[in-house]
Design a protein around this motif. Sequence first.
Motif, PDB file in Angstrom:
ATOM      1  N   ARG A  17       1.377   6.702  -7.002  1.00 58.70           N
ATOM      2  CA  ARG A  17       0.231   7.634  -7.394  1.00 58.70           C
ATOM      3  C   ARG A  17       0.633   9.242  -7.143  1.00 58.70           C
ATOM      4  O   ARG A  17       0.161   9.774  -7.844  1.00 58.70           O
TER       5      ARG A  17
ATOM      6  N   LEU B 225      -2.318  12.057  -1.330  1.00 58.87           N
ATOM      7  CA  LEU B 225      -2.087  10.799  -2.307  1.00 58.87           C
ATOM      8  C   LEU B 225      -1.023  10.033  -1.623  1.00 58.87           C
ATOM      9  O   LEU B 225      -1.149   8.603  -1.886  1.00 58.87           O
TER      10      LEU B 225
ATOM     11  N   HIS C  49       0.872   4.299  -3.066  1.00 58.56           N
ATOM     12  CA  HIS C  49       0.502   5.534  -2.595  1.00 58.56           C
ATOM     13  C   HIS C  49       1.632   6.449  -2.936  1.00 58.56           C
ATOM     14  O   HIS C  49       1.352   7.461  -3.863  1.00 58.56           O
TER      15      HIS C  49
ATOM     16  N   ARG D 203       0.989  -1.226  -0.078  1.00 62.40           N
ATOM     17  CA  ARG D 203       0.152   0.088   0.128  1.00 62.40           C
ATOM     18  C   ARG D 203       0.806   1.234   0.085  1.00 62.40           C
ATOM     19  O   ARG D 203       0.695   2.192  -0.673  1.00 62.40           O
ATOM     20  N   GLN D 204       1.986   1.160   0.781  1.00 64.81           N
ATOM     21  CA  GLN D 204       2.924   2.449   0.897  1.00 64.81           C
ATOM     22  C   GLN D 204       3.387   2.728  -0.514  1.00 64.81           C
ATOM     23  O   GLN D 204       3.528   3.745  -0.992  1.00 64.81           O
TER      24      GLN D 204
ATOM     25  N   GLU E 152      -2.946   8.440   2.487  1.00 68.58           N
ATOM     26  CA  GLU E 152      -4.271   8.245   2.619  1.00 68.58           C
ATOM     27  C   GLU E 152      -4.693   7.419   1.551  1.00 68.58           C
ATOM     28  O   GLU E 152      -4.268   7.351   0.486  1.00 68.58           O
ATOM     29  N   ASP E 153      -5.787   6.565   1.936  1.00 68.66           N
ATOM     30  CA  ASP E 153      -6.270   5.678   1.138  1.00 68.66           C
ATOM     31  C   ASP E 153      -7.397   6.385   0.470  1.00 68.66           C
ATOM     32  O   ASP E 153      -8.102   7.447   0.674  1.00 68.66           O
TER      33      ASP E 153
END
Length: 205
Positions: A150, A198, A147, A143-144, A201-202
């Motif tokens: 993006r 971005l 993020h 996930r990191q 956060e999700d």
Amino acid sequence: MPASRLPPFSCFDGHRLVASGTPEVAALALKQLRADNAAGPLLVFDNTSGRTRDFDTRGSDAELLARVTEAFPAAVEAEADATAEDAPATPRGRGRPKLGVVAREVTLLPRHWAWLAEQPGGASVVLRRLVEAASRAGADKDRQRRHSERAYHFLQAIAGDLPGFEEAIRTLFAHDRAGLEAALHSWPEDVRDHTLRLAFEDADG
């Protein structure tokens, strides 16, 4: 929708955030900006990837929304799911839910079995906890990385000419929030805030 989560799309006029929300919200904002001959550049970002998305804003609002619905069916489904979540939950019956436990062979050294035998709950419980912890750690790293990527795509499209761009990219991929905030301190507020969201956060959708 929780305030801490990014909306799916965001529309920018230059360095100014004009609208955030569903693809329909972003597309209508883009259409209005084009009608007003806004200075631009006019960019719509998919906050899941940080990449720009273009919309055919010709015709009426109804025609535009029909095209958006056809192009982004998943967003429509997500809105329906969100509505369903607001409905009262169906009461559950008594008893434990089925865990879907599958029995398979595990081969360990004697000292490993000895350690497991000393743990509360037994070997199966401890092994499940260890697997869950390892999977969560891997998911956090993935996930990191997503993020950071993006946020990088967003910065490439909108901030390449801003001071400290290279330093911002370096701290972004170092996952250094304090360093990134320092690198962005002189940037336009909307670009700075959206970059940090971005990066950390999700996003919905």
